[in-house]
Design an enzyme around this catalytic site. Structure first.
Site, PDB file in Angstrom:
ATOM      1  N   GLY A  16       0.846  -1.187   0.000  1.00  0.00           N
ATOM      2  CA  GLY A  16       0.000   0.000   0.000  1.00  0.00           C
ATOM      3  C   GLY A  16       0.876   1.230   0.000  1.00  0.00           C
ATOM      4  O   GLY A  16       2.100   1.129   0.013  1.00  0.00           O
ATOM      5  N   ASP A 139     -14.279   2.407   3.019  1.00  0.00           N
ATOM      6  CA  ASP A 139     -13.399   1.926   1.940  1.00  0.00           C
ATOM      7  C   ASP A 139     -13.781   0.504   1.536  1.00  0.00           C
ATOM      8  O   ASP A 139     -12.910  -0.325   1.285  1.00  0.00           O
ATOM      9  CB  ASP A 139     -11.936   2.001   2.399  1.00  0.00           C
ATOM     10  CG  ASP A 139     -10.945   2.035   1.234  1.00  0.00           C
ATOM     11  OD1 ASP A 139     -11.372   2.245   0.083  1.00  0.00           O
ATOM     12  OD2 ASP A 139      -9.744   1.853   1.476  1.00  0.00           O
TER      13      ASP A 139
END
Ligand code: ADP
Ligand code: MG
Ligand code: MG
Length: 289
Positions: A16, A139
């Site tokens: 990420g 999310d």
């Protein structure tokens, strides 16, 4: 709540903006009286940029205890690569990969309806738990949903789903207006109209995103054309006259379920609790998933 793990780093599971997720083999844990699995996933970042993972850890500890959400076993600070301190979260390992990978494997055909239903019910239970405790995930997307082997006695699917990645999660009813770009990571595909237009993200946002995920499971394709530019997707989401296209071939119950997730006005959208008793999920005989 276990610290004191010693573990060996394995392969990288994901990367990420914050850092990385690795497979970890647990050598020993100091808290002998409790049960811990021998394999976990470690989400790790340099301490100086670990603020969002530390916030994530706090949310994990407030919402723990739901089988439909990835478990967090502990946190630690270690000496990382190049002598830089690293902050690690020890998480339940999603050995079946992500829902995104599962959908891709269907080659644009989508999952069998019974499998999509089993996952939908689990996602709704997980989201309902998060909402009841007073958080919004913010999310929800196939990349942030992990699969684990389904050991339920009457299991009808090989895997079951668990919600992961609380990096953008927030407390309900405490909206900070941020820049539009702060409302998504990677893709705006799952954003709700009110998130794009008014910059608000409350529980109904997660329901809209869930609708996008269910549609994607059933059709094998994302809700908006993937080839569109970011601005074009944002325009479609916020345009009063554009709504997600629900294919006519879907079952009557599936179409109605999706319609309720895609109500443009958040106040008219069904809650997770209501959706759990929608006819789309009533065909599931077996409760043991
Ligand atoms: P980010 O906030 O960067 O999106 P995530 O928590 O979503 O971080 O992790 C990034 C990727 O790493 C996920 O999409 C998934 O592929 C993998 N991953 C994360 N957590 C786990 C886990 N517990 N088990 C297996 N894979 C994981
Ligand atoms: Mg993620
Ligand atoms: Mg994240």
């Amino acid at each position: 709540y276990g610290d004191g793990f010693s573990w060996i780093r394995g392969s990288m599971l994901g990367k990420g903006s914050f850092g990385s997720v690795y497979l970890a083999t647990i050598k020993k844990s100091r808290s002998k009286q409790s049960y811990f699995p021998s394999v976990m996933a470690v989400k790790s970042a340099e301490v100086s940029v670990s603020g969002s993972i530390q916030k994530e850890r706090e949310i994990f500890s407030n919402i723990q205890g739901c089988p439909d959400i990835i478990e967090c076993f502990g946190e630690e600070t270690t000496m990382g690569d190049h002598g830089v301190m690293a902050y690690n979260l020890l998480l339940e390992y999603g050995s079946g990969g992500t829902l995104a990978t599962r959908i891709k494997k269907s080659n644009g055909k989508g999952l069998p309806e019974f499998e999509a239903k089993v996952y939908t019910r689990s996602l709704l239970r997980g989201l309902n738990h998060i909402h009841q405790i007073g958080y919004v995930h913010c999310d929800m997307k196939p990349d942030n949903i992990l699969l684990v082997p389904n050991y339920g006695r009457n299991a009808i699917t090989e895997f079951r789903t668990k919600i992961a990645d609380f990096g953008l999660a927030k407390r309900a009813k405490m909206s900070k207006k941020r820049k539009l770009e702060a409302y998504w990571r990677g893709t705006p595909m799952y954003l709700s109209p009110e998130a794009v237009r008014d910059r608000v993200q409350e529980a109904p946002c997660d329901v809209w995103a869930l609708g996008c995920i269910v549609l994607e499971m059933l059709t094998g394709k994302p809700v908006w054309d993937e080839k569109l530019k970011v601005e074009e997707i944002l325009r479609k989401i916020s345009a009063e006259k554009e709504s997600p296209k629900i294919p006519n071939e879907l079952s009557k119950e599936a179409k109605d379920f999706l319609k309720r997730c895609f109500m443009r006005r958040p106040m008219y959208r069904m809650t997770c609790e209501m959706l759990l008793s929608h006819p789309f999920l009533q065909g599931l005989k077996n409760d043991d998933d």
